[in-house]
Scaffold this active site. Sequence first.
Site, PDB file in Angstrom:
ATOM      1  N   ASN A   1       0.849  -1.189   0.000  1.00 19.37           N
ATOM      2  CA  ASN A   1       0.000   0.000   0.000  1.00 19.37           C
ATOM      3  C   ASN A   1       0.886   1.240   0.000  1.00 19.37           C
ATOM      4  OD1 ASN A   1      -2.414  -1.502   0.174  1.00 19.37           O
ATOM      5  ND2 ASN A   1      -2.122  -1.764   2.369  1.00 19.37           N
TER       6      ASN A   1
ATOM      7  N   GLU B   1      -0.938   3.049   6.021  1.00 18.66           N
ATOM      8  CA  GLU B   1      -1.072   3.585   7.383  1.00 18.66           C
ATOM      9  C   GLU B   1       0.276   3.842   8.028  1.00 18.66           C
ATOM     10  OE1 GLU B   1      -3.454   0.689   9.388  1.00 18.66           O
ATOM     11  OE2 GLU B   1      -5.216   1.114   8.161  1.00 18.66           O
TER      12      GLU B   1
ATOM     13  N   HIS C   1       6.644  -1.420   3.569  1.00 17.34           N
ATOM     14  CA  HIS C   1       6.427  -2.797   4.008  1.00 17.34           C
ATOM     15  C   HIS C   1       5.668  -3.544   2.928  1.00 17.34           C
ATOM     16  CE1 HIS C   1       3.226  -0.172   5.549  1.00 17.34           C
ATOM     17  NE2 HIS C   1       2.387  -1.183   5.359  1.00 17.34           N
TER      18      HIS C   1
HETATM   19  P1  AMP Z   1      -0.636  -0.417   5.664  1.00 20.66           P
HETATM   20  O1  AMP Z   1      -2.052   0.014   5.654  1.00 20.66           O
HETATM   21  O2  AMP Z   1      -0.210  -1.092   4.413  1.00 20.66           O
HETATM   22  O3  AMP Z   1       0.289   0.713   6.092  1.00 20.66           O
HETATM   23  O4  AMP Z   1      -0.549  -1.569   6.748  1.00 20.66           O
HETATM   24  C1  AMP Z   1      -0.088  -1.414   8.039  1.00 20.66           C
HETATM   25  C2  AMP Z   1      -0.222  -2.766   8.681  1.00 20.66           C
HETATM   26  O5  AMP Z   1       0.527  -2.780   9.874  1.00 20.66           O
HETATM   27  C3  AMP Z   1      -1.670  -3.124   9.068  1.00 20.66           C
HETATM   28  O6  AMP Z   1      -2.025  -4.345   8.419  1.00 20.66           O
HETATM   29  C4  AMP Z   1      -1.597  -3.280  10.587  1.00 20.66           C
HETATM   30  O7  AMP Z   1      -2.415  -4.316  11.064  1.00 20.66           O
HETATM   31  C5  AMP Z   1      -0.131  -3.559  10.818  1.00 20.66           C
HETATM   32  N1  AMP Z   1       0.400  -3.170  12.118  1.00 20.66           N
HETATM   33  C6  AMP Z   1       0.235  -1.991  12.751  1.00 20.66           C
HETATM   34  N2  AMP Z   1       0.905  -1.983  13.914  1.00 20.66           N
HETATM   35  C7  AMP Z   1       1.527  -3.187  14.012  1.00 20.66           C
HETATM   36  C8  AMP Z   1       2.375  -3.795  14.972  1.00 20.66           C
HETATM   37  N3  AMP Z   1       2.741  -3.152  16.099  1.00 20.66           N
HETATM   38  N4  AMP Z   1       2.819  -5.049  14.740  1.00 20.66           N
HETATM   39  C9  AMP Z   1       2.449  -5.704  13.619  1.00 20.66           C
HETATM   40  N5  AMP Z   1       1.662  -5.184  12.663  1.00 20.66           N
HETATM   41  C10 AMP Z   1       1.198  -3.951  12.857  1.00 20.66           C
END
Ligand code: AMP
Length: 121
Positions: free
Chosen positions: A93, A101, A106
């Site tokens: 994303n 987010e 990632h």
């Molecule tokens: P994105 O919307 O692609 O930025 O995805 C961010 C991802 O990070 C989401 O799927 C969240 O569930 C995941 N996430 C957020 N905080 C953590 C954390 N502390 N450990 C593992 N995953 C996380």
Amino acid sequence: MMNAYDDNNIFAKILKGEIPCDKVYEDEYVLAFKDIAPQAPVHILVIPKGKYISITDFGANASPEAIKGFFEAVDKIAGEQNLKNEGFRSIANTGLNGGQEVPHFHLHILGGKKIGPMVSK
Ligand code: AMP
């Protein structure tokens, strides 16, 4: 668009060891850990150790070694997680319309079942 790396983003804190993660793989180039809110039986996030905001930042500014190391790690992780025969989905994303987010590049790796439609409408 985001244009300066935020040293306090949650994945930066995980890389610094300030908050824990459920690690599945680590080498000199990447850290991979389970997503805290899994969307599939296997849902892993692979992050480079360098400070890159997005896939475009990574592609434009990371060294060839770091980019190769990242994708070799994705291959190793897919193998270790038994995802290579039945396949998996990888998602990066990016920015506002991509729904990103966390502003540290990632790659989501989703598998363990047939993943649904590529995008929700
Ligand atoms: P994105 O919307 O692609 O930025 O995805 C961010 C991802 O990070 C989401 O799927 C969240 O569930 C995941 N996430 C957020 N905080 C953590 C954390 N502390 N450990 C593992 N995953 C996380």
